[in-house]
Design a protein around this motif. Structure first.
Motif, PDB file in Angstrom:
ATOM      1  N   PRO A   1       3.503   0.406 -20.493  1.00 24.02           N
ATOM      2  CA  PRO A   1       2.959   0.101 -21.820  1.00 24.02           C
ATOM      3  C   PRO A   1       3.731  -1.006 -22.533  1.00 24.02           C
ATOM      4  N   ALA A   2       5.041  -1.060 -22.312  1.00 26.99           N
ATOM      5  CA  ALA A   2       5.856  -2.059 -23.000  1.00 26.99           C
ATOM      6  C   ALA A   2       5.484  -3.471 -22.585  1.00 26.99           C
ATOM      7  N   LYS A   3       5.163  -3.658 -21.304  1.00 29.01           N
ATOM      8  CA  LYS A   3       4.814  -4.986 -20.804  1.00 29.01           C
ATOM      9  C   LYS A   3       3.311  -5.205 -20.715  1.00 29.01           C
ATOM     10  N   GLY A   4       2.526  -4.143 -20.910  1.00 29.62           N
ATOM     11  CA  GLY A   4       1.072  -4.283 -20.832  1.00 29.62           C
ATOM     12  C   GLY A   4       0.587  -4.554 -19.427  1.00 29.62           C
ATOM     13  N   LEU A   5       1.289  -4.016 -18.419  1.00 30.52           N
ATOM     14  CA  LEU A   5       0.961  -4.286 -17.022  1.00 30.52           C
ATOM     15  C   LEU A   5       0.784  -2.987 -16.252  1.00 30.52           C
ATOM     16  N   TYR A   6       0.046  -3.067 -15.129  1.00 31.99           N
ATOM     17  CA  TYR A   6      -0.072  -1.946 -14.193  1.00 31.99           C
ATOM     18  C   TYR A   6       0.105  -2.491 -12.783  1.00 31.99           C
ATOM     19  N   HIS A   7       0.516  -1.624 -11.881  1.00 32.32           N
ATOM     20  CA  HIS A   7       0.619  -1.996 -10.462  1.00 32.32           C
ATOM     21  C   HIS A   7       0.541  -0.742  -9.615  1.00 32.32           C
ATOM     22  N   CYS A   8      -0.223  -0.827  -8.536  1.00 33.10           N
ATOM     23  CA  CYS A   8      -0.295   0.271  -7.570  1.00 33.10           C
ATOM     24  C   CYS A   8       0.537  -0.108  -6.348  1.00 33.10           C
ATOM     25  N   PHE A   9       1.512   0.724  -6.011  1.00 31.96           N
ATOM     26  CA  PHE A   9       2.371   0.444  -4.868  1.00 31.96           C
ATOM     27  C   PHE A   9       1.756   0.927  -3.563  1.00 31.96           C
ATOM     28  N   GLY A  10       0.533   1.481  -3.662  1.00 30.32           N
ATOM     29  CA  GLY A  10      -0.186   1.881  -2.455  1.00 30.32           C
ATOM     30  C   GLY A  10      -1.128   0.797  -1.972  1.00 30.32           C
ATOM     31  N   CYS A  11      -1.959   0.269  -2.894  1.00 30.33           N
ATOM     32  CA  CYS A  11      -2.949  -0.747  -2.495  1.00 30.33           C
ATOM     33  C   CYS A  11      -2.632  -2.130  -3.042  1.00 30.33           C
ATOM     34  N   GLN A  12      -1.551  -2.243  -3.844  1.00 32.86           N
ATOM     35  CA  GLN A  12      -1.064  -3.518  -4.368  1.00 32.86           C
ATOM     36  C   GLN A  12      -1.941  -4.127  -5.466  1.00 32.86           C
ATOM     37  N   GLU A  13      -2.885  -3.367  -6.011  1.00 41.56           N
ATOM     38  CA  GLU A  13      -3.633  -3.870  -7.159  1.00 41.56           C
ATOM     39  C   GLU A  13      -2.714  -3.891  -8.374  1.00 41.56           C
ATOM     40  N   GLY A  14      -2.854  -4.913  -9.221  1.00 39.74           N
ATOM     41  CA  GLY A  14      -2.012  -4.984 -10.406  1.00 39.74           C
ATOM     42  C   GLY A  14      -2.489  -6.031 -11.373  1.00 39.74           C
ATOM     43  N   GLY A  15      -1.982  -5.980 -12.599  1.00 40.80           N
ATOM     44  CA  GLY A  15      -2.359  -6.961 -13.618  1.00 40.80           C
ATOM     45  C   GLY A  15      -2.184  -6.386 -15.000  1.00 40.80           C
TER      46      GLY A  15
ATOM     47  N   GLY B   1      -0.058   7.636 -12.258  1.00 44.75           N
ATOM     48  CA  GLY B   1      -1.198   8.490 -11.976  1.00 44.75           C
ATOM     49  C   GLY B   1      -1.797   8.131 -10.635  1.00 44.75           C
ATOM     50  N   LEU B   2      -2.877   8.798 -10.271  1.00 40.51           N
ATOM     51  CA  LEU B   2      -3.570   8.505  -9.018  1.00 40.51           C
ATOM     52  C   LEU B   2      -4.374   7.227  -9.158  1.00 40.51           C
ATOM     53  N   CYS B   3      -4.245   6.336  -8.211  1.00 36.67           N
ATOM     54  CA  CYS B   3      -4.874   5.017  -8.294  1.00 36.67           C
ATOM     55  C   CYS B   3      -6.396   5.127  -8.260  1.00 36.67           C
ATOM     56  N   PRO B   4      -7.101   4.435  -9.180  1.00 38.37           N
ATOM     57  CA  PRO B   4      -8.568   4.460  -9.169  1.00 38.37           C
ATOM     58  C   PRO B   4      -9.175   3.503  -8.153  1.00 38.37           C
ATOM     59  N   PHE B   5      -8.335   2.684  -7.514  1.00 34.81           N
ATOM     60  CA  PHE B   5      -8.857   1.658  -6.611  1.00 34.81           C
ATOM     61  C   PHE B   5      -8.765   2.048  -5.135  1.00 34.81           C
ATOM     62  N   HIS B   6      -8.084   3.145  -4.829  1.00 36.32           N
ATOM     63  CA  HIS B   6      -8.067   3.627  -3.453  1.00 36.32           C
ATOM     64  C   HIS B   6      -7.746   5.128  -3.464  1.00 36.32           C
ATOM     65  N   ASP B   7      -8.091   5.802  -2.376  1.00 36.05           N
ATOM     66  CA  ASP B   7      -7.853   7.237  -2.281  1.00 36.05           C
ATOM     67  C   ASP B   7      -6.383   7.509  -1.962  1.00 36.05           C
ATOM     68  N   GLU B   8      -5.762   8.417  -2.720  1.00 37.69           N
ATOM     69  CA  GLU B   8      -4.380   8.781  -2.447  1.00 37.69           C
ATOM     70  C   GLU B   8      -4.126  10.198  -2.951  1.00 37.69           C
ATOM     71  N   LYS B   9      -3.123  10.858  -2.371  1.00 43.40           N
ATOM     72  CA  LYS B   9      -2.807  12.234  -2.733  1.00 43.40           C
ATOM     73  C   LYS B   9      -1.633  12.320  -3.693  1.00 43.40           C
ATOM     74  N   SER B  10      -0.720  11.358  -3.643  1.00 35.30           N
ATOM     75  CA  SER B  10       0.410  11.338  -4.575  1.00 35.30           C
ATOM     76  C   SER B  10       0.334  10.061  -5.405  1.00 35.30           C
ATOM     77  N   PRO B  11       0.693  10.120  -6.688  1.00 39.07           N
ATOM     78  CA  PRO B  11       0.507   8.971  -7.584  1.00 39.07           C
ATOM     79  C   PRO B  11       1.418   7.798  -7.252  1.00 39.07           C
ATOM     80  N   SER B  12       0.821   6.653  -7.042  1.00 40.77           N
ATOM     81  CA  SER B  12       1.580   5.419  -6.809  1.00 40.77           C
ATOM     82  C   SER B  12       1.148   4.323  -7.782  1.00 40.77           C
ATOM     83  N   PHE B  13       0.291   4.687  -8.744  1.00 33.56           N
ATOM     84  CA  PHE B  13      -0.248   3.745  -9.721  1.00 33.56           C
ATOM     85  C   PHE B  13       0.627   3.822 -10.979  1.00 33.56           C
ATOM     86  N   HIS B  14       1.361   2.745 -11.273  1.00 29.57           N
ATOM     87  CA  HIS B  14       2.311   2.732 -12.387  1.00 29.57           C
ATOM     88  C   HIS B  14       1.795   1.841 -13.513  1.00 29.57           C
ATOM     89  N   VAL B  15       2.021   2.282 -14.744  1.00 26.12           N
ATOM     90  CA  VAL B  15       1.616   1.532 -15.938  1.00 26.12           C
ATOM     91  C   VAL B  15       2.844   1.346 -16.819  1.00 26.12           C
TER      92      VAL B  15
END
Length: 640
Positions: free
Chosen positions: A55-69, A39-53
Motif C-alpha cells: 500500500p505504501a508504494k501502490g504496487l503489487y507483485h505475484c512471486f508465482g506468475c510474476q504479474e505486477g504493477g 493473498g491468493l493470486c487472481p491471475f493463476h491458480d495457487e494454494k499458498s499466497p504469493s501475491f503481495h501488495v
C-alpha cells in the motif's frame, strides 16, 4: 477516444485510489509483514499466497506468475481494459472529472458525451431485442432457425430486430430524452430529408460490445429482397465505434481467452455464435474489416504476450479465404503467440459446418488446425510450375523469407528442409544452400532487433572508488540457459537493489557512485540504470518509485522493478545502515574480483603475444585492485 487524458488527472486518479482497496474487491488480503499484504493470486491458480501488495508504494507483485504493477495495471489486467478505460473507471469511483487534450473537446465535456452515447446504445439494444418477438420479425426468427439458432441462442447473444419503418427507433429514443444531435452522432440515426431517420431498418441486429461489455455499435443483416442496401451494414465510425478496434464477441470470450491462452478468429457474427454454442467459447470476429493492428493489440492484452499462447484463424477454403490467411501470416511476428489456421473440408464456415455436421465438427475443426507458416509455405509453392527449373527457383525465392520469419529456430530449420521437399530439390548441396540462406536471413532479422548490451568489465584508472558507468543497457535477448536471477552469486546484487528501491535512505549516497557494470546480470544492470535516470537514491522522495518505473524501457523491466520494490528483504530484523553497508561492500568486492580475473586474462594474452610492457601495465593495475579488495574486506563500508 477523441482526446488524450490530461497527465495531471491521471496522476490524481493514481493517488486517489488505494491499491489495497481495489485489490480487496477481488481477493482477500492479510498481513504479510513490513506493511505489506498478501493473498491468493487472481491471475493463476495457487494454494499458498504469493501475491503481495505494498500500500505504501501502490504496487503489487505475484512471486508465482510474476504479474505486477500499480493500481491501473491491476484493473487493466483483471478486467481486460485499455489504459484510458481504466483511468475513466477509477476516476468515476474517485469522483474525479477528467480533462481531455488534443481532441477538440472542452474539459469535462467528452466524458459526459461518451456516457450519453453509451446509454443510447444500451437503450437501442434493449429495443431491438424486444422487437425480435414482434409479428414483423418472423422473417428474422426464421433466418436464425434456418441456421440452427433457437430462442435461447438469440437471447444469449442479445440478437434483435430493427423495424422496417423510417424512424421507429429515432422516435423511441427521442421519447427517452435523447437529442437528434446525439442520435446522429451515435450512428443510430442518419440525416433524412425531413430530419433524422433510423440507420437500420428491417434487419437482423447484432449488438457489438467493447471489451468492457458496453454496446458501442451494431451489425445488421438484410432479410428482404427489396432491401437495396449491402448484405451487412455496420455502425459508421463514431466517437464510440472504430471497426479497426473492436472484435465481435470479445466481451463473451475474454475470460476464456485469458484462461486458456487461445483465441479463435472467425469471419462473421453467425460463425462466432456457432463456435460458442459448440463449446469453442474463445471465438471472436472482426466487424466488416480485415484483421489488423488494432485487433492484434486487443488480443495481445488478453494473451499477455505469452509465448505459449495461440491465435487460430478460420477462413473459407476459397481463394479469398487463402488470401486472408496469407495476410494474417504477415502479422504473425506482431504476436508473441503462435498462429495457426483451420480450414474445414469443403470450405464450409463454422456456422455451415455446425448446421451440417453438429457441434463436435466445429470443435474438431479448431483442434485440427495447422501452423500458419506451414499453410503459407504450401500456398506459395503451389503457385509455381515445379516441373521447370525456373518455377522451382522462383518458388524458393519467395518461400525462403517466409521460412526465415519463423520465430522458433528448430522449427525454422525443419521447415527449410520441408521447403526443399515441397519444391522437389534432390541435390544435397542445393538443400544445404537453402538452409544457409534461411539461417542468414533469420540472423539479419535478429541483428536488426534490439540486442542486450553485454556487461562491461572495465574499471577505470586504478584506485577509483567505482567502476565506470556503462551506456544505457537495453533489454537483453536470452541465448542459451536463462539467467537465474536468484542464484547465490546474484542474491547480494538483488538485495542491494531491493534496498535501493525500498529503503533508498540506507544506501544513499554511496549507491549512486556504483556503475551498472557492478551488477553481473544484465537485467540488474538495467535496474541500476533506471534508478540513475530517476535521479538516484539521493533524490528519493514521494515520487521516487514512480520515476524509476517510468524509466523502464519495456514491460519486462518494469515488472522486475515492481518485483524488487515489493519483495521482502532477507534480513529478519529491521534493515539498518550496518545491514545496507554489508550489501554495498559485498557487491563492490564481487565487482573488484571480477575485474581482477578479467585483467589477469588480458595479462596472459599480452605475455603470449610478447607484449611484456603491456603485461606489466596490466599486472600493476591488478596489484592496485588487489590492495583495494583487501581494504574492503578489512574495513568494510568505511573503505567505500
Amino acid at each position: 477516444m477523441a482526446g488524450r487524458i490530461n497527465d495531471d488527472d491521471v496522476k490524481a486518479v493514481r493517488d486517489a485510489v488505494p491499491i489495497d482497496a481495489v485489490v480487496s474487491e477481488y481477493l482477500q488480503l492479510r498481513n504479510a509483514g513490513g506493511g505489506n499484504l498478501k493473498g491468493l493470486c487472481p491471475f493463476h491458480d495457487e494454494k499458498s499466497p504469493s501475491f503481495h501488495v505494498s500500500p505504501a508504494k501502490g504496487l503489487y507483485h505475484c512471486f508465482g506468475c510474476q504479474e505486477g504493477g500499480d493500481t491501473v495495471d491491476f484493473v487493466m489486467k483483471i478486467d481486460h481494459l485499455s489504459f484510458a478505460e481504466t483511468i475513466e473507471r477509477l476516476a468515476a469511483q474517485a469522483g474525479i472529472t477528467l480533462r481531455y487534450e488534443e481532441g477538440g473537446y472542452t474539459p469535462g465535456r467528452q466524458q459526459g458525451e461518451r456516457t450519453r452515447l453509451v446509454e443510447a446504445h444500451k437503450v437501442a439494444a434493449q429495443y431491438y431485442t424486444e422487437q425480435l418477438d414482434s409479428p414483423e420479425a418472423e422473417i428474422a426468427r426464421r433466418f436464425l432457425a434456418e441456421r440452427g439458432f433457437d430462442q435461447d441462442a438469440a437471447g444469449h447473444f442479445s440478437i434483435g430486430y430493427s423495424p422496417a419503418g423510417w424512424d421507429h427507433l429515432t422516435r423511441f429514443l427521442r421519447g427517452r430524452g435523447f437529442s437528434d444531435k446525439e442520435l446522429v452522432l451515435s450512428g443510430l440515426s442518419q440525416e433524412g430529408r425531413r430530419g433524422p431517420i433510423d440507420r437500420f431498418r428491417g434487419r437482423l441486429m447484432w449488438p457489438i460490445r467493447d471489451i468492457s461489455g458496453e454496446v458501442v455499435g451494431f451489425g445488421a443483416r438484410k432479410l428482404r429482397d427489396d432491401d437495396n442496401g449491402p448484405k451487412y451494414l455496420n455502425t459508421p465510425e463514431t466517437p464510440l465505434y472504430r471497426k479497426s478496434q473492436v472484435l465481435y464477441g470479445i466481451d463473451l470470450a475474454k475470460k476464456e481467452i485469458a484462461k486458456t491462452n487461445r483465441a479463435v478468429v472467425v469471419e462473421g457474427y453467425t460463425d462466432v455464435m456457432a463456435c460458442h454454442l459448440a463449446g469453442v467459447t474463445t471465438a471472436i470476429a472482426t466487424c466488416g474489416t480485415a484483421f489488423g493492428e488494432g485487433h492484434i493489440k486487443i488480443l495481445r492484452r488478453l494473451l499477455m504476450d505469452n509465448s505459449g499462447s495461440e491465435v487460430v484463424f478460420t477462413f473459407d477454403g476459397d481463394a479469398a479465404g487463402q488470401k486472408a490467411a496469407l495476410r494474417a501470416f504477415e502479422d504473425d511476428q506482431k504476436f508473441a503467440a503462435e498462429t495457426s489456421i483451420a480450414i474445414s473440408p469443403g470450405g464450409m464456415d463454422p456456422c455451415d459446418l455446425r448446421l451440417a455436421k453438429g457441434d463436435q465438427a466445429v470443435a474438431t475443426l479448431v483442434e485440427s488446425r495447422t501452423p500458419l507458416f506451414a499453410f503459407a509455405l504450401r500456398s506459395i509453392v503451389s503457385r509455381y510450375n515445379l516441373d521447370t527449373e525456373e518455377g522451382r527457383i522462383a518458388a524458393v525465392e519467395e518461400a525462403v523469407p517466409v521460412v526465415a520469419a519463423i520465430k522458433d529456430r528448430g522449427l525454422r530449420d525443419r521447415y527449410a528442409i520441408r521447403l526443399v521437399g515441397l519444391v522437389g530439390i534432390t541435390s544435397q548441396s542445393e538443400e544445404q544452400a537453402i538452409v544457409r540462406r534461411v539461417r542468414g536471413l533469420a540472423r539479419s532479422r535478429d541483428d536488426r532487433a534490439p540486442q542486450g548490451a553485454a556487461r562491461t568489465a572495465g574499471r577505470g584508472a586504478a584506485g577509483r572508488a567505482a567502476p565506470t558507468p556503462t551506456p544505457t543497457p537495453t533489454a537483453p535477448q536470452q541465448r542459451g540457459p536463462a539467467l537465474n536471477l536468484r542464484s547465490p552469486a546474484r542474491m547480494v546484487e538483488r538485495e542491494l537493489l531491493k534496498l535501493a528501491l525500498q529503503r533508498p535512505d540506507l544506501v544513499a549516497p554511496t549507491f549512486d557512485a556504483y556503475g551498472a557494470d557492478e551488477f553481473t546480470a544484465p537485467p540488474y544492470a538495467m535496474v541500476r540504470q533506471c534508478i540513475q535516470e530517476a535521479g538516484g537514491v539521493s533524490a528519493a522522495d514521494a515520487d521516487y518509485t514512480a520515476r524509476v518505473l517510468n524509466a523502464a524501457p519495456d514491460d519486462t523491466l518494469r515488472s522486475l522493478l515492481t518485483e524488487l520494490s515489493v519483495e521482502p528483504l532477507l534480513t529478519r530484523r529491521d534493515p539498518d545502515p550496518a545491514y545496507a553497508g554489508e550489501q554495498l561492500v559485498r557487491v563492490r568486492i564481487a565487482a573488484v574480483d571480477a575485474r581482477i580475473a578479467s585483467l589477469e586474462g588480458a595479462a596472459r594474452r599480452c605475455e603470449f603475444q610478447g607484449d611484456h610492457e603491456g603485461a606489466a601495465a596490466v599486472h600493476k593495475e591488478v596489484w592496485v585492485l588487489q590492495q583495494y579488495g583487501q581494504t574492503l574486506r578489512q574495513r568494510g563500508a568505511a573503505a567505500l
